[in-house]
Design a protein around this motif. Structure first.
Motif, PDB file in Angstrom:
ATOM      1  N   ALA A   6      49.349  56.429  66.573  1.00  0.00           N
ATOM      2  CA  ALA A   6      49.520  58.288  66.754  1.00  0.00           C
ATOM      3  C   ALA A   6      50.724  58.099  67.247  1.00  0.00           C
ATOM      4  O   ALA A   6      51.333  58.142  68.191  1.00  0.00           O
ATOM      5  N   ALA A   7      51.412  59.346  66.092  1.00  0.00           N
ATOM      6  CA  ALA A   7      52.441  59.513  66.434  1.00  0.00           C
ATOM      7  C   ALA A   7      53.177  60.302  67.674  1.00  0.00           C
ATOM      8  O   ALA A   7      53.403  60.703  68.426  1.00  0.00           O
ATOM      9  N   GLU A   8      51.950  61.803  67.521  1.00  0.00           N
ATOM     10  CA  GLU A   8      52.284  62.683  68.604  1.00  0.00           C
ATOM     11  C   GLU A   8      50.468  63.344  68.775  1.00  0.00           C
ATOM     12  O   GLU A   8      49.672  62.821  67.737  1.00  0.00           O
ATOM     13  N   PRO A   9      50.123  63.054  70.441  1.00  0.00           N
ATOM     14  CA  PRO A   9      49.045  64.157  70.050  1.00  0.00           C
ATOM     15  C   PRO A   9      48.495  65.111  69.784  1.00  0.00           C
ATOM     16  O   PRO A   9      49.783  65.970  69.650  1.00  0.00           O
ATOM     17  N   ASN A  10      47.519  65.228  68.969  1.00  0.00           N
ATOM     18  CA  ASN A  10      46.843  66.927  68.591  1.00  0.00           C
ATOM     19  C   ASN A  10      45.324  67.273  69.182  1.00  0.00           C
ATOM     20  O   ASN A  10      44.519  66.940  68.593  1.00  0.00           O
ATOM     21  N   ALA A  11      45.429  68.237  70.205  1.00  0.00           N
ATOM     22  CA  ALA A  11      44.131  68.010  70.428  1.00  0.00           C
ATOM     23  C   ALA A  11      43.111  68.632  69.737  1.00  0.00           C
ATOM     24  O   ALA A  11      42.012  68.895  69.894  1.00  0.00           O
ATOM     25  N   GLU A  12      43.395  69.889  68.510  1.00  0.00           N
ATOM     26  CA  GLU A  12      43.096  70.661  67.921  1.00  0.00           C
ATOM     27  C   GLU A  12      42.395  70.308  66.409  1.00  0.00           C
ATOM     28  O   GLU A  12      41.868  69.872  65.120  1.00  0.00           O
ATOM     29  N   ASP A  13      43.730  69.421  65.887  1.00  0.00           N
ATOM     30  CA  ASP A  13      43.365  68.413  64.789  1.00  0.00           C
ATOM     31  C   ASP A  13      44.174  66.480  64.889  1.00  0.00           C
ATOM     32  O   ASP A  13      45.614  67.164  64.112  1.00  0.00           O
ATOM     33  N   PRO A  14      43.426  66.153  65.081  1.00  0.00           N
ATOM     34  CA  PRO A  14      43.294  64.631  65.694  1.00  0.00           C
ATOM     35  C   PRO A  14      43.962  63.915  65.161  1.00  0.00           C
ATOM     36  O   PRO A  14      45.106  63.198  65.163  1.00  0.00           O
TER      37      PRO A  14
END
Length: 322
Positions: A6-14
């Motif tokens: 996981a390069a960075e978190p994205n709550a809406e588009d994981p």
């Protein structure tokens, strides 16, 4: 080394943060071992990581994967135990309030190598393939604990598994049937019901369907979408064993039904290293094996993640390193 992370978190588009590429080779410290990973499997925990659940932004990039199997530097074949207790903890590691899973503080198993505490590897018997062994540490261990440690079920009693197509649910059906428990299962499609039957389910039903008889225990990892049905499906004195809520918390606790019919609600999380050893021994003795719905190389991890997020899996998705 090559890894899925996981390069960075994205709550809406994981899945937008999912990457396959180079990461630094890990080096073991005192009391640690390095495992050359042969196989790792996907879990919903990996999607939560991609969403940023439970991880501070500075923890990224994070190699994904709680489960795996591989080879130590001395050639010993091992299964990874993903629950990491704090140093000095004694007893059930799932009760350690500061416990973590691989891919939280420690980098995960979806890589060519993983480093972890020596305690967190268990010998892999030759009877299990690396793909089989890579399915055990989260879904199958969770199912084993729910069934044999928490539920109190005995051979001949009846259980219902809600949503019996995912990793934990298919493991519950297979393990329960092998132990002589009458297993009922619900699933949204005929195809998924057929999978449950192939694993040993005595009866299968559409989600929410009225059962022909009430059961002793319901295993529920779905939450809001199935909770009321789970409570209505129990005999007086029965129990719901829950390990998650993939559709969210129930809107009602069914408290009147709970006290009037003297039901029990039992929480269960993961399992211990000892329970993982017992699970492995049970599989060797019984001949039961995980259902691997898809086996993909690390480079094709995005395909497996997309299918899991869409609910299109039947069993476990395994990633291989060669």
């Amino acid at each position: 080394m090559k890894a899925v992370f996981a390069a960075e978190p994205n709550a809406e588009d994981p899945l937008s943060g999912l990457r396959f590429g180079e990461r630094p080779d890990p080096e073991p410290g005192p009391g640690e071992v390095r495992v050359a990973v042969r196989a790792a499997s996907l879990n919903m925990h990996d999607v939560f990581t991609l969403r940023g659940v439970g991880l501070r932004p500075e923890r990224f990039p994070m190699i994904l994967g709680c489960d795996g199997a591989g080879v130590l530097e001395d050639g010993t074949e091992v299964v990874v135990h993903g629950v990491v207790a704090t140093p000095g903890w004694r007893g059930d590691e799932t009760l350690d309030p500061r416990r973590t899973l691989l891919s939280e503080l420690w980098q995960g198993t979806m890589a060519e190598y993983v480093v972890l505490p020596e305690y967190n590897v268990v010998p892999k018997p030759p009877e299990l393939s690396f793909a089989d062994a890579a399915c055990l540490g989260t879904a199958w261990l969770t199912a084993y604990r729910m069934l044999f440690v928490k539920s109190g079920l005995r051979p001949g009693q009846t259980a219902l598994v809600q949503g019996a197509s995912g990793g934990v649910s298919t493991a519950l059906v297979a393990l329960g049937a092998a132990a002589g428990i009458r297993m009922f299962a619900t699933a949204r499609t005929e195809e998924k019901q057929a999978v449950a039957k192939s694993l040993g389910a005595e009866r299968t039903f559409e989600s929410g369907a009225r059962l022909p008889e009430r059961v002793d225990v319901v295993f529920d990892s779905v939450g809001r979408a199935t909770w009321s049905h789970s409570m209505r499906s129990l005999r007086p004195g029965g129990a719901v064993v829950t390990c998650g809520a993939t559709t969210g918390d129930p809107t009602a606790a069914e408290i009147q039904r709970l006290f009037f019919t003297q039901l029990r609600v039992i929480g269960s999380t993961m399992g211990t290293r000892d329970e993982l050893e017992h699970l492995i021994a049970f599989l060797v003795a019984s001949g039961v094996r995980p259902t691997v719905g898809a086996s993909l190389p690390l480079a094709d991890a995005a395909t497996g993640f997309a299918a899991m997020v869409a609910g299109e899996t039947a069993g476990k998705t395994v990633l291989t390193t060669n």
